[in-house]
Design an enzyme around this catalytic site. Structure first.
Site, mmCIF file in Angstrom:
data_model
loop_
_atom_site.group_PDB
_atom_site.id
_atom_site.type_symbol
_atom_site.label_atom_id
_atom_site.label_comp_id
_atom_site.label_asym_id
_atom_site.label_seq_id
_atom_site.Cartn_x
_atom_site.Cartn_y
_atom_site.Cartn_z
ATOM 1 N N GLU A 1 0.874 -1.168 0.000
ATOM 2 C CA GLU A 1 0.000 0.000 0.000
ATOM 3 C C GLU A 1 0.914 1.222 0.000
ATOM 4 O O GLU A 1 1.737 1.403 0.888
ATOM 5 C CB GLU A 1 -0.905 -0.027 1.231
ATOM 6 C CG GLU A 1 -2.117 0.879 1.120
ATOM 7 C CD GLU A 1 -1.780 2.342 1.326
ATOM 8 O OE1 GLU A 1 -1.924 3.125 0.356
ATOM 9 O OE2 GLU A 1 -1.361 2.698 2.437
ATOM 10 N N HIS A 2 0.736 2.109 -0.983
ATOM 11 C CA HIS A 2 1.743 3.088 -1.382
ATOM 12 C C HIS A 2 1.699 4.403 -0.593
ATOM 13 O O HIS A 2 2.562 5.262 -0.770
ATOM 14 C CB HIS A 2 1.516 3.384 -2.870
ATOM 15 C CG HIS A 2 2.693 3.906 -3.614
ATOM 16 N ND1 HIS A 2 3.889 4.269 -3.029
ATOM 17 C CD2 HIS A 2 2.860 4.142 -4.938
ATOM 18 C CE1 HIS A 2 4.723 4.699 -3.951
ATOM 19 N NE2 HIS A 2 4.122 4.635 -5.118
ATOM 20 N N SER A 3 0.728 4.587 0.300
ATOM 21 C CA SER A 3 0.533 5.904 0.913
ATOM 22 C C SER A 3 1.766 6.423 1.632
ATOM 23 O O SER A 3 2.085 7.607 1.558
ATOM 24 C CB SER A 3 -0.629 5.865 1.914
ATOM 25 O OG SER A 3 -1.835 5.577 1.277
ATOM 26 N N VAL B 1 4.977 4.675 1.740
ATOM 27 C CA VAL B 1 6.248 4.039 1.389
ATOM 28 C C VAL B 1 6.382 3.964 -0.126
ATOM 29 O O VAL B 1 5.404 3.717 -0.839
ATOM 30 C CB VAL B 1 6.355 2.634 2.033
ATOM 31 C CG1 VAL B 1 5.278 1.690 1.516
ATOM 32 C CG2 VAL B 1 7.745 2.043 1.846
ATOM 33 N N ASP B 2 7.607 4.186 -0.611
ATOM 34 C CA ASP B 2 7.896 4.157 -2.043
ATOM 35 C C ASP B 2 8.802 2.976 -2.387
ATOM 36 O O ASP B 2 9.328 2.288 -1.508
ATOM 37 C CB ASP B 2 8.563 5.468 -2.471
ATOM 38 C CG ASP B 2 7.668 6.675 -2.265
ATOM 39 O OD1 ASP B 2 6.482 6.583 -2.625
ATOM 40 O OD2 ASP B 2 8.145 7.699 -1.740
#
Length: 583
Positions: free
Chosen positions: A311-313, A315-316
């Site tokens: 889930e990208h919110s 962390v990249d």
């Protein structure tokens, strides 16, 4: 080690670079009108917005944030559509964890628990970039667990808030009463499995294996219609009210709190599959994850597949790359299993008939949309460095291949997004490199027409290198313009420039591209395209070739077959041209 604050770029530099980015994407009349709008912006509202942004940056720096932090996170948390179809990513990872089977699954879980618990204990070593500069460790916080909690308008990030150690620690290294748990998904069902001792250390590998074996030996029938994680595949607009109804039941509220506190989830896959099928399932298929958890690992018991659903919110990709690398570095000691380790416990939702019916309907709609997403792999040649006349950046070469493939397929070029890691700055996320430069377009047009020259080629490479340097030094365009737009909104100051068609054209990403380098830790990955007609492309440099994973929509992406064919043809054309050059 101190991470430097994120600077606000000079206004004139950003506006100049923006015009360069817009030039290949709009017609001459629009470009001339855009130049006039840019000049007015530079002399009128632009300096006021720049001053406001610089003042805001100073205030945010004092609070340990960057001027981009809150707006960037807000952009993710206000997404209302299903995350796996919008922002989440399925990464295939690799590691020498043994042959497929229970033992390999246990080793993945042990290694993951070791890395996550190290973060819980506050012992994650400072990460540095290739030049030795410290990078922001903010993104590592997602390893402590928690969830993105869906709300009607803006979601929340909920973290467990671990104590430094457990006061109720068991003796002899046994799990404490509040030991850290993970979730194990098997056949659409979720089981809670303790993975830590009282001092927040991982339980022995054999204890992990015993726990996973106990899950498999339950041999429960597959939950196909409504897997445990089904609700999490819905966008927040639908998920928030359904979750409120679900957790209105005290039993379900307790299950959700337990899910929130889990370090991570791991999905045990039973059936072998082709790579593309594994990728599509891990990224988009219902039931493989709790999609609002930061990380769900996945391991197939029948083939070599290992993956992470992210889930990208918060962390990249660069941090996920570091996490995947950290898993490989974990030393696995030879230890006896714990004598009294708790058995895994099944977690279930108590659903009313009405809530179940509503979930089934919503999940069916999600499945229909997810079925439109696919992954197509293309592998193209890559000469050995010794065969090249001079140093050619792999990243620049791959972007030129994609640009030439665009031109050959569609007769024109459209906007391309390339993510650049910015974690060497405080609370750093990513910057956007715009590889469709006038120099790159001039070169690929000449290459397509068999009139390319070394001068055009080196100009294209130099332009790409200039963008890389600008982004790495926090002088990109997209994030700065986002900050100026934020100030315009805060000050109530409308701007013709910030609403210009040229800016919209630059930001409309026909190709959303990203690369994490070679395949040593992350092999390939899948994510949804950002435009209906376009593609999401991940590209990886191997020893003998480049691999492009072309993520597409089966219903609306424009001429997948032609674009995929021309990727291979473009690589052949590029390297044939390079072969004519001399050192």
């Amino acid at each position: 080690m101190t991470v430097k604050p994120l600077p606000v770029p000079p206004l004139e530099d950003t506006l100049s670079r923006f015009l360069t980015a817009a030039e290949p994407l709009v017609d001459p009349e629009t470009l001339e009108r855009t130049r006039e709008q840019t000049e007015r912006f530079a002399s009128e509202e632009g300096p006021r917005l720049q001053a406001a942004l610089e003042e805001f940056a100073r205030a945010e720096d004092a609070e340990g944030r960057s001027w981009l932090s809150r707006e960037w996170l807000n952009g993710y948390l206000t997404v209302r559509t299903p995350l796996p179809l919008t922002t989440s990513v399925g990464f295939q990872i690799t590691g020498d964890y043994g042959a497929p089977g229970l033992g390999r699954a246990a080793e993945l879980v042990y290694r993951a628990a070791s890395v996550h618990l190290r973060q819980v204990r506050g012992e994650t070593p400072q990460e540095v970039d290739p030049r030795g500069n410290p990078v922001s460790m903010t993104q590592w916080e997602c390893l402590t667990g928690g969830v993105r909690h869906p709300r009607p308008e803006r979601d929340e990030i909920r973290r467990p808030g671990w104590a430094a150690s457990s006061s109720g620690a068991g003796t002899g290294g046994a799990p404490a009463a509040d030991a850290a748990e993970i979730g194990v998904i098997h056949r659409g069902r979720l089981y809670a499995l303790p993975v830590s001792t009282g001092d927040r250390r991982p339980v022995p590998l054999r204890t992990v294996a015993e726990g996973l074996r106990a899950v498999l030996e339950r041999d429960e029938p597959r939950e196909t219609e409504l897997p445990f994680g089904a609700l999490s595949y819905l966008g927040s607009e639908a998920a928030a009210p359904l979750l409120d109804r679900l957790t209105g039941n005290p039993h379900n509220a307790e299950v959700y709190e337990r899910l929130t506190r889990m370090l991570f989830v791991v999905h045990l896959v039973e059936a072998r599959a082709e790579l593309e099928e594994h990728l599509e399932r891990a990224a988009f298929e219902v039931g493989h994850a709790w999609a609002y958890k930061p990380i769900t690992y996945e391991v197939c018991l029948e083939d070599d597949w290992l993956a992470m659903h992210v889930e990208h919110s918060t962390v990249d990709g660069a941090t996920i790359l570091a996490v995947a690398g950290a898993l490989q570095e974990v030393a696995v000691p030879e230890e006896a299993p714990l004598p009294d380790a708790p058995a895994p416990s099944a977690l279930t939702w108590d659903l009313t008939s009405g809530l179940r019916a509503d979930l089934v309907t919503a999940v069916a709609a999600y499945r229909a949309e997810a079925a439109m997403l696919g992954v197509h792999r293309v592998v193209v040649p890559r000469p050995h460095r010794a065969e090249l006349p001079f140093r050619i950046s792999d990243d620049a070469a791959q972007q030129l291949v994609m640009l030439l493939a665009q031109l050959a397929t569609y007769g024109r070029v459209r906007g391309v997004y390339e993510a650049v890691d910015m974690r060497e700055y405080r609370a750093g996320r990513t910057e956007c490199l715009r590889p469709v430069t006038p120099q790159a377009v001039a070169f690929v047009r000449a290459l397509h027409e068999h009139t390319a020259t070394e001068g055009l080629f080196t100009a294209a490479l130099d332009a790409h290198r200039d963008w890389v340097k600008a982004c790495k030094s926090a002088r990109g365009v997209d994030r700065h313009l986002l900050g100026l737009a934020l100030m315009a909104r805060e000050l109530g100051e409308p701007s013709e420039f910030l609403a210009s068609p040229a800016l919209a054209a630059v930001r409309h990403d026909f190709l959303s591209t990203t690369s994490i380098g070679g395949p040593d830790a992350i092999v390939r990955y899948a994510f949804a395209p950002t435009t209906p007609e376009g593609f999401g492309v991940t590209y990886t440099a191997g020893t003998d070739g480049y691999e492009f994973c072309v993520n597409h929509r089966r219903d609306t992406s424009e001429d997948l077959e032609g674009f995929a064919h021309n990727l291979a043809a473009a690589a052949d054309t590029l390297w044939e041209f390079v072969g004519t050059l001399h050192p």
